[in-house]
Scaffold this active site. Structure first.
Site: not given
Ligand SMILES: [Zn+2]
Length: 275
Positions: A2-3, A59, A264
């Site tokens: 999640p961001e 976050k 990534r």
């Protein structure tokens, strides 16, 4: 992972459900979830503690207790909160449980085991390493073009890596970083310290716009109290480049490409995004 907009929604929802409620008993079932404390200290510190609010920094979800402690939570890949009733069974990956006064309980469930918790004194929160190292909040006055430009000048990493480093810019992850760079028209492999001032200005505007749009969507969202996770809201899921390798760019109709930075994936349009 999640961001910022997703964590913002998680924190807002938890605040609505838990503010003012008392934790009768806290149980740490997986010791590694909170490596800086022991299960017995976890219980001793959080038992009979009233929750005075739930917020966020970067976050991190911050659960603040009236007694002066804050529980810092990072959901990482798959952590989620579940508000359950007395008759509900515990989920399979229940790693911490907070029993509330009225029989309900909040379970922290984490299938991938990457979640992290830490108990800190609220008045020392800002100086705790997890929080102290973060870049300014993207909607605070401390985050501005000057700050971003000087930070860019000090980094030789690629822009993609720079943007997802929370000590450089807070809140972006793989998805919003890709979308930000597309919007700014900058190639993700450009070195941060090679960015000119006008491009830094475009990048700054793109970071704010991307996060603002996602936050706007997340504010319309509502999570199931039994499944408060950091997943992306479906309406947030129409990306311009992220996860669209081989599909046509909506601006120039060339195929979206994928490369990797630090293991990534990064998605971009080689026509719209210049080196
Ligand atoms: Zn394009």
């Amino acid at each position: 992972m999640p961001e910022l907009p997703e964590i913002d929604l998680v924190a807002r929802q938890l605040n609505g459900l838990l503010k003012g409620r008392m934790v009768e008993k806290a149980v740490l079932l997986r010791a590694k979830l909170a490596p800086s404390t022991t299960p017995s200290a976890f219980t001793r510190k959080l038992n009979k503690q009233k929750i005075c609010g739930v917020g966020r920094r970067g976050k991190h979800v911050l659960i603040e207790f009236a007694g002066g402690l804050t529980l810092l939570v990072h959901l990482r890949m798959s952590g989620r909160f579940m508000l359950l009733d007395a008759e509900d069974e515990d989920p399979k990956f229940a790693h911490a449980i907070f029993y509330l006064a009225d029989g309900q309980r909040v379970v922290f469930d984490d299938q991938r085991h990457f979640g992290l918790m830490k108990i800190v004194e609220t008045n020392k929160l800002a100086s705790s390493p997890e929080i102290a190292k973060l870049a300014p909040e993207p909607f605070s006055p401390e985050f501005n073009v000057d700050q971003l430009f000087s930070s860019l000048k000090l980094s030789r990493r690629t822009l993609k890596e720079f943007l997802i480093d929370q000590t450089k810019v807070t809140g972006l992850g793989n998805i919003y970083a890709a979308e930000t760079l597309f919007l700014a028209g900058i190639h993700p492999s450009v070195r941060a310290n090679r960015i000119s001032r006008p491009r830094a200005e475009r990048l700054f505007a793109a970071i704010k716009f991307t996060l603002e749009q996602a936050l706007k969507m997340s504010k319309k969202g509502k999570l199931d109290p039994r499944n408060i996770n950091g997943n992306y809201a479906p309406e947030n899921g129409r990306w311009q480049v992220y996860d669209r390798e081989g599909e046509l760019c909506e601006v120039c109709s060339n195929a979206v490409k994928r490369i990797t930075h630090g293991g990534r994936s990064t998605y971009f349009c080689s026509t719209c995004q210049r080196r």
